[in-house]
Design a protein around this motif. Structure first.
Motif, short mmCIF file in Angstrom:
data_model
loop_
_atom_site.label_atom_id
_atom_site.label_comp_id
_atom_site.label_asym_id
_atom_site.label_seq_id
_atom_site.Cartn_x
_atom_site.Cartn_y
_atom_site.Cartn_z
N GLY A 68 0.82 -1.22 0.00
CA GLY A 68 0.00 0.00 0.00
C GLY A 68 0.84 1.26 0.00
O GLY A 68 0.32 2.36 0.21
N VAL A 121 -6.23 -0.72 0.74
CA VAL A 121 -5.91 -0.50 2.15
C VAL A 121 -6.88 0.52 2.74
O VAL A 121 -7.10 1.58 2.16
N TYR A 148 -6.97 -4.93 4.84
CA TYR A 148 -6.32 -5.16 3.54
C TYR A 148 -7.21 -6.07 2.70
O TYR A 148 -7.60 -7.15 3.16
#
Lengths: 169, 153
Positions: A68, A121, A148
């Protein structure tokens, strides 16, 4: 939490940072990490071994947050980009703490990440303490939950991170 | 296939010589660009730290690797919890040690809870607990084939 700036109060309980996609997961990227920690798990390295367990090789779970984070530079870059724990950096800035460290982490691992995946994310602020004296200087503790998901919304992991933000004495 | 499982049994220790290179390599490959993991001047002057410090992703990776080196790759780590009590810096002789805290058999798998410490000499740097699933037998289906609803880490 009575002395918090109103912007920080408004963040508590909400998904302040949502990152839809930053990088595409690549095997050579995770093998660099495996080399750094000397992890020879064949699920990360060996396609033929992985076939009977995970169909293809998988990325180490410890790297889930890494997917991310944007590149530190890219063409046309206008700002710092999205850092691995962007909400943590936003809190440091909003609360005027130049420094911050992770104090504890809890991670529940679900579906593994494979080459070609991208990761969504969601960072949710759960709590921020009052300021207190710490060994490193005056600071506050805060807790962030992270969800996630894969590009097709399959759950990859759930993370709870505790931080200390501080300024030097 | 599985290691010998006995309550309170210790895991073999692993020793790691921590270097500037290993800390920076762990941070960069985990895409963590924070200066306290690569810039010693920043770490000392701005971070009030003794040196650059190992980032949490690298520590998570070391703990996961320590567990699967012991369990074998057919095991599947479900949950990792760790608290960092003091920094890990270049020059540290880091030792990972662990003990089995709980064993919970289920159909086709065994959940094992491990208490793991990362120490530098007498100093505890990080304390961790890991919940890892091991196949119940060599005939058990791969733990990685479990449907999402049947995987409860």
């Amino acid at each position: 939490m009575t002395d918090l700036p109103s912007i920080v109060k408004s963040w508590i309980g909400t998904a302040v940072v949502v990152v839809e996609r930053t990088v595409t997961v690549e095997k050579e990227s995770w093998l660099g990490f495996c080399a750094a920690i000397q992890d020879g798990n064949p699920l990360y390295w060996d396609e033929s071994f992985a076939q009977s367990h995970t169909e293809r090789t998988i990325a180490p779970f410890a790297m889930l947050p890494s997917w991310g984070s944007t590149h530190p530079w890219y063409p046309g870059k206008q700002s710092d980009g999205i850092r691995a724990m962007e909400l943590h950096f936003m809190l440091k800035e909003a609360l005027s703490y130049p420094n911050g460290i992770v104090t504890s982490v809890e991670m529940a691992y679900h579906e593994p990440v494979r080459a070609g995946d991208s990761v969504r994310v969601e960072q949710i602020l759960r709590s921020v303490s009052d300021e207190r004296a710490t060994r490193l200087g005056p600071g506050r503790d805060w807790t962030i939950e992270v969800v996630y998901r894969r590009q097709d919304h399959v759950l990859l992991g759930l993370e709870t991170m505790s931080f200390l933000g501080y300024r030097r004495n | 296939m599985n290691p010998n499982l006995a309550l309170h049994a210790p895991l073999p220790t692993r020793r790691i010589e921590v270097t500037t290179k290993s800390i920076i390599m762990g941070a960069v490959t985990s895409r963590d660009w924070a200066p306290l993991h690569h810039d010693v001047v920043w770490a000392k002057t701005e971070g009030n730290l003794p040196d650059i410090i190992m980032n949490n992703y690298t520590q998570a990776g070391l703990i996961n690797a320590y567990v699967t080196d012991w369990s074998g790759p057919a095991a599947r780590v479900g949950r990792l919890r760790f608290s960092m009590r003091s920094p890990i810096c270049p020059g540290d002789a880091l030792e990972l040690s662990g003990v089995i805290e709980a064993i919970e058999p289920e159909p086709e798998l065994i959940w094992v809870s491990l208490a793991i410490e990362l120490t530098v000499g007498e100093r505890v740097a990080t304390r961790s607990t890991v919940r890892v699933a091991l196949p119940a037998s060599e005939q058990s289906p791969s733990l990685w084939h479990r449907q999402a609803g049947a995987w409860k880490p």
